[in-house]
Design an enzyme around this catalytic site. Structure first.
Site, short mmCIF file in Angstrom:
data_model
loop_
_atom_site.label_atom_id
_atom_site.label_comp_id
_atom_site.label_asym_id
_atom_site.label_seq_id
_atom_site.Cartn_x
_atom_site.Cartn_y
_atom_site.Cartn_z
N ASP A 4 0.82 -1.21 0.00
CA ASP A 4 0.00 0.00 0.00
C ASP A 4 0.85 1.26 0.00
OD1 ASP A 4 0.98 -0.26 2.62
OD2 ASP A 4 -0.92 -0.95 3.41
N ASN A 27 -7.49 -2.33 14.70
CA ASN A 27 -8.88 -2.69 14.36
C ASN A 27 -8.95 -3.93 13.48
OD1 ASN A 27 -7.98 -1.69 11.93
ND2 ASN A 27 -9.44 0.00 11.80
N HIS A 78 -7.21 -4.44 10.60
CA HIS A 78 -7.00 -4.27 9.16
C HIS A 78 -5.69 -4.90 8.72
CE1 HIS A 78 -4.85 -0.23 10.02
NE2 HIS A 78 -3.96 -0.96 9.38
N GLU A 108 -9.77 -1.78 5.58
CA GLU A 108 -10.39 -1.43 6.85
C GLU A 108 -11.64 -2.27 7.12
OE1 GLU A 108 -8.98 0.40 8.93
OE2 GLU A 108 -8.23 2.31 8.14
#
Length: 246
Positions: free
Chosen positions: A66, A134, A136, A141
């Site tokens: 990414d 979280n 990811h 996400e």
């Protein structure tokens, strides 16, 4: 699925580096999927040591997960810059090819298509991952659905706050990123996910022992046949006893 729990990030990094080395030694034209962030720095430090000792990377291709939207390759917080500073500039032999998404492409949709074509033509032998607080992976996400292909994603407030430590102020954290999709991650022949620290323990436990669900993206790794979770004792602390008798 394999779980390996180490005393320190340094020890874990050495283990991950040896997994990467085995791919390079046994695949004719190895392709490594690489990640960024503080968690993988011990892995890259150990990998650099192997390269210094004679590991030849000239046949290796690297493909990063990414990149932030809006940050040029020379920006100090871009993932292009991270890879140069923490890995590439220290290697005595450079990879044959190194790829990171272009976060400042004039047409981000076309950039995503280009990156998908790149991944398709270079099947990934080992994909290195971190995990967000979280759950990811990459910048995929939590959501009601997960996109399979490379795409532009709006970062969650939780991710923005977590990454703010790398910027002068939270206002400077980009709100979007280009990320490899879940499908490409799961198509890697081997996956190695690295997590350290108490703040990752909940995400690790939910991903490893919870149900497969899109609001915990890393739980999708349960669908893959060759995943190694590389943890320290803190990140493993909430795992059930049958998985790690801590």
């Amino acid at each position: 699925m394999r779980i390996r729990v180490f005393e320190s990030p340094k020890d874990a990094g050495i283990y991950v580096a040896t997994l990467m080395e085995q791919v390079i030694l046994h695949v004719e034209r190895p392709v490594l999927g690489l990640a960024t962030g503080s968690t993988v720095i011990p892995c890259y430090q150990a990998f650099r040591s192997l390269a210094d000792c004679g590991l030849d990377l000239s046949r290796t291709v690297t493909i990063n997960l990414d990149e932030y939207v809006g940050l040029s390759a020379d920006h100090a917080q871009s993932y292009h810059y991270f890879m140069r500073e923490n890995l590439f500039q220290h290697l005595p032999t450079k990879p044959e090819e190194s790829h990171v998404p272009n976060g400042v492409a004039a047409n981000l949709e076309e950039e995503c298509k280009r990156y998908d074509a790149l991944i398709q033509s270079h099947p990934i032998d080992l994909q290195l991952l971190g995990i967000g607080v979280n759950g990811h992976i990459g910048f995929n996400e939590p959501s009601h659905s997960l996109l399979s292909r490379t795409h532009v994603v709006s970062l969650s407030e939780e991710t923005i706050q977590s990454n703010a430590r790398f910027f002068d102020t939270v206002k400077n954290v980009p709100h979007q990123a280009v990320t490899m999709g879940v499908q490409a991650i799961l198509q890697a022949k081997q996956i190695v996910l690295v997590a350290f620290g108490k703040n990752k323990a909940k995400a690790v436990a939910e991903s490893v022992s919870g149900s497969v669900q899109t609001n915990v993206p890393a739980s999708m790794l349960q669908l893959h046949r060759d995943v190694t979770w590389v943890l320290d004792k803190e990140s493993a602390s909430l795992l059930p006893g049958e998985l790690w008798p801590h």
